[in-house]
Design a protein around this motif. Structure first.
Motif, mmCIF file in Angstrom:
data_model
loop_
_atom_site.group_PDB
_atom_site.id
_atom_site.type_symbol
_atom_site.label_atom_id
_atom_site.label_comp_id
_atom_site.label_asym_id
_atom_site.label_seq_id
_atom_site.Cartn_x
_atom_site.Cartn_y
_atom_site.Cartn_z
ATOM 1 N N TRP A 1 18.429 23.878 -9.954
ATOM 2 C CA TRP A 1 17.937 22.502 -9.849
ATOM 3 C C TRP A 1 17.579 22.194 -8.408
ATOM 4 O O TRP A 1 18.278 22.596 -7.484
ATOM 5 N N GLU A 2 16.485 21.446 -8.219
ATOM 6 C CA GLU A 2 16.209 20.913 -6.886
ATOM 7 C C GLU A 2 17.175 19.761 -6.664
ATOM 8 O O GLU A 2 17.160 18.762 -7.391
ATOM 9 N N LYS A 3 18.038 19.922 -5.678
ATOM 10 C CA LYS A 3 19.115 18.952 -5.472
ATOM 11 C C LYS A 3 18.574 17.556 -5.200
ATOM 12 O O LYS A 3 19.017 16.571 -5.784
ATOM 13 N N LEU A 4 17.630 17.462 -4.260
ATOM 14 C CA LEU A 4 16.981 16.191 -3.948
ATOM 15 C C LEU A 4 15.477 16.392 -4.001
ATOM 16 O O LEU A 4 14.972 17.439 -3.576
ATOM 17 N N GLN A 5 14.768 15.392 -4.493
ATOM 18 C CA GLN A 5 13.318 15.450 -4.546
ATOM 19 C C GLN A 5 12.728 14.151 -4.030
ATOM 20 O O GLN A 5 13.305 13.073 -4.237
ATOM 21 N N VAL A 6 11.580 14.255 -3.372
ATOM 22 C CA VAL A 6 10.767 13.083 -3.077
ATOM 23 C C VAL A 6 9.553 13.155 -3.990
ATOM 24 O O VAL A 6 8.804 14.127 -3.966
ATOM 25 N N VAL A 7 9.410 12.143 -4.811
ATOM 26 C CA VAL A 7 8.298 12.068 -5.758
ATOM 27 C C VAL A 7 7.275 11.072 -5.240
ATOM 28 O O VAL A 7 7.612 9.944 -4.897
ATOM 29 N N ARG A 8 6.030 11.534 -5.142
ATOM 30 C CA ARG A 8 4.937 10.626 -4.783
ATOM 31 C C ARG A 8 4.317 10.079 -6.066
ATOM 32 O O ARG A 8 3.975 10.831 -6.974
ATOM 33 N N ILE A 9 4.169 8.751 -6.130
ATOM 34 C CA ILE A 9 3.609 8.070 -7.295
ATOM 35 C C ILE A 9 2.343 7.347 -6.841
ATOM 36 O O ILE A 9 2.370 6.609 -5.847
ATOM 37 N N TRP A 10 1.249 7.555 -7.555
ATOM 38 C CA TRP A 10 -0.002 6.905 -7.163
ATOM 39 C C TRP A 10 -0.968 6.903 -8.344
ATOM 40 O O TRP A 10 -0.672 7.417 -9.405
ATOM 41 N N ARG A 11 -2.105 6.274 -8.145
ATOM 42 C CA ARG A 11 -3.126 6.258 -9.200
ATOM 43 C C ARG A 11 -4.517 6.289 -8.562
ATOM 44 O O ARG A 11 -4.654 6.049 -7.375
ATOM 45 N N ASP B 1 0.815 -1.216 0.000
ATOM 46 C CA ASP B 1 0.000 0.000 0.000
ATOM 47 C C ASP B 1 0.850 1.269 0.000
ATOM 48 O O ASP B 1 0.489 2.260 -0.621
ATOM 49 N N VAL B 2 1.951 1.256 0.724
ATOM 50 C CA VAL B 2 2.887 2.386 0.705
ATOM 51 C C VAL B 2 4.288 1.816 0.536
ATOM 52 O O VAL B 2 4.738 1.014 1.364
ATOM 53 N N LEU B 3 4.959 2.212 -0.525
ATOM 54 C CA LEU B 3 6.310 1.736 -0.815
ATOM 55 C C LEU B 3 7.255 2.927 -0.758
ATOM 56 O O LEU B 3 7.034 3.937 -1.434
ATOM 57 N N ILE B 4 8.292 2.820 0.058
ATOM 58 C CA ILE B 4 9.261 3.905 0.254
ATOM 59 C C ILE B 4 10.616 3.429 -0.255
ATOM 60 O O ILE B 4 11.069 2.340 0.104
ATOM 61 N N PHE B 5 11.263 4.243 -1.090
ATOM 62 C CA PHE B 5 12.548 3.817 -1.645
ATOM 63 C C PHE B 5 13.476 5.012 -1.784
ATOM 64 O O PHE B 5 13.193 5.967 -2.507
ATOM 65 N N ASN B 6 14.585 4.943 -1.064
ATOM 66 C CA ASN B 6 15.706 5.862 -1.231
ATOM 67 C C ASN B 6 16.782 5.058 -1.949
ATOM 68 O O ASN B 6 17.591 4.383 -1.314
ATOM 69 N N PRO B 7 16.794 5.075 -3.276
ATOM 70 C CA PRO B 7 17.633 4.143 -4.038
ATOM 71 C C PRO B 7 19.091 4.566 -4.083
ATOM 72 O O PRO B 7 19.434 5.698 -3.699
ATOM 73 N N PRO B 8 19.969 3.676 -4.550
ATOM 74 C CA PRO B 8 21.340 4.092 -4.864
ATOM 75 C C PRO B 8 21.275 5.043 -6.062
ATOM 76 O O PRO B 8 21.078 4.605 -7.184
ATOM 77 N N TYR B 9 21.397 6.356 -5.810
ATOM 78 C CA TYR B 9 21.131 7.324 -6.871
ATOM 79 C C TYR B 9 22.366 8.074 -7.354
ATOM 80 O O TYR B 9 22.279 8.929 -8.234
ATOM 81 N N LEU C 1 2.355 -2.568 -6.320
ATOM 82 C CA LEU C 1 1.449 -1.670 -5.620
ATOM 83 C C LEU C 1 0.022 -2.217 -5.653
ATOM 84 O O LEU C 1 -0.441 -2.735 -6.668
ATOM 85 N N SER C 2 -0.672 -2.074 -4.538
ATOM 86 C CA SER C 2 -2.085 -2.410 -4.492
ATOM 87 C C SER C 2 -2.873 -1.366 -5.282
ATOM 88 O O SER C 2 -2.331 -0.305 -5.636
ATOM 89 N N PRO C 3 -4.163 -1.604 -5.555
ATOM 90 C CA PRO C 3 -4.951 -0.608 -6.295
ATOM 91 C C PRO C 3 -4.966 0.766 -5.636
ATOM 92 O O PRO C 3 -5.053 1.779 -6.327
ATOM 93 N N ARG C 4 -4.888 0.818 -4.306
ATOM 94 C CA ARG C 4 -4.860 2.113 -3.624
ATOM 95 C C ARG C 4 -3.435 2.509 -3.237
ATOM 96 O O ARG C 4 -3.220 3.479 -2.511
ATOM 97 N N GLY C 5 -2.446 1.754 -3.724
ATOM 98 C CA GLY C 5 -1.070 1.937 -3.296
ATOM 99 C C GLY C 5 -0.427 3.216 -3.811
ATOM 100 O O GLY C 5 -0.824 3.786 -4.828
ATOM 101 N N CYS C 6 0.606 3.666 -3.082
ATOM 102 C CA CYS C 6 1.400 4.820 -3.489
ATOM 103 C C CYS C 6 2.855 4.549 -3.163
ATOM 104 O O CYS C 6 3.177 3.658 -2.383
ATOM 105 N N CYS C 7 3.721 5.316 -3.783
ATOM 106 C CA CYS C 7 5.159 5.142 -3.591
ATOM 107 C C CYS C 7 5.801 6.496 -3.347
ATOM 108 O O CYS C 7 5.425 7.500 -3.973
ATOM 109 N N TYR C 8 6.761 6.522 -2.437
ATOM 110 C CA TYR C 8 7.590 7.709 -2.222
ATOM 111 C C TYR C 8 9.007 7.359 -2.675
ATOM 112 O O TYR C 8 9.678 6.511 -2.077
#
Length: 249
Positions: free
Chosen positions: A239-249, A128-136, A195-202
């Motif tokens: 440029w925004e140095k770091l961003q958190v993007v919320r992904i959902w549907r 339902d909520v997926l959080i990822f701070n990847p190797p960027y 992601l579940s149907p109501r799921g979101c990702c940060y």
């Protein structure tokens, strides 16, 4: 400002130390806009399942779990984490236990960490909520994927890692390959399936990851998909140095 979980027990020779990116995620998830979003989305209905990929010290998922009642409007959440680094799994479990004990009134239920690679251990549509701070961080190449001998180092309490072992384990947490996006590209391919149907990702991105292109890519999944920046660390040279993007549907 909600209290940050204590990570004083964590050995940072082989685990990513909380830094600006970690604290940006904490600030974003506890912002009024995101508390409203999460509360409206998950307060009613089935108990939400919150997963962090690559938790490192566990500071982010422990924060979310410990303050679930304030972030989601209810402490009735289940949380867990997945990390390829066994030391990070041990650290995350300890961090989550301590944080939950300190905030019993608002804490959710931490199910424990899983040692695995990205979303491989997850069932389709289960998050339902997926959080990822990847190797960027852009690097000439990705670190090799861990083999059996690496897993033995990562879980053994008797075998002391060498300096090379420590350096390799740390590289898994930051080295992102071409444009810092090779691991994130794999993750984005898997995201619609977990992601579940109501799921979101940060998802946390840096400027070199070309976040506007990432957001357009996600919107290309279909008309229902949305991707917006909901947190940033400020601008450097426009440029925004770091961003958190919320992904959902």
């Amino acid at each position: 400002m909600l209290p940050t979980p204590d990570t004083s027990h964590v050995s940072y020779e082989r685990i990513y130390e909380p830094a600006e990116d970690s604290f940006l995620l904490l600030d974003t998830l506890s912002s009024e806009s995101e508390k409203t979003f999460l509360t409206n989305r998950f307060r009613d209905g089935p108990t939400p399942h919150v997963i962090e990929l690559g938790p490192g010290s566990g500071v982010v998922i422990s924060f979310v779990n410990a303050h679930a009642g304030l972030l989601f409007g209810t402490p009735a959440i289940l949380s867990s984490a997945i990390d390829v680094n066994g030391h990070a799994c041990f650290a995350t479990a300890a961090t989550a236990r301590k944080a939950a004990a300190e905030h019993k009134a608002t804490a959710g239920t931490f199910l424990g960490p899983i040692q695995g690679n990205l979303s491989a251990p997850l069932r389709a549509g289960s998050v339902d909520v997926l959080i990822f701070n990847p190797p960027y961080v852009p690097t000439p190449e990705l670190p090799r994927q861990p083999g059996q001998e690496d897993h033995e180092v990562m879980v053994s309490k008797e075998k002391k890692p060498t300096f090379d072992d420590d350096s390799y384990l740390l590289s898994l947490s930051y080295a992102g390959g071409r444009d810092g996006m090779e691991t994130t590209d794999r993750f984005l391919e898997e995201l619609p399936h977990v992601l579940s149907p109501r799921g979101c990702c940060y998802l946390l991105l840096c400027a070199q990851n070309k976040p506007e292109e990432v957001k357009e890519r996600i919107r290309g999944y279909g008309s229902a998909w949305k991707a917006e920046t909901v947190g940033s660390s400020g601008k450097t040279a426009g440029w925004e140095k770091l961003q958190v993007v919320r992904i959902w549907r």
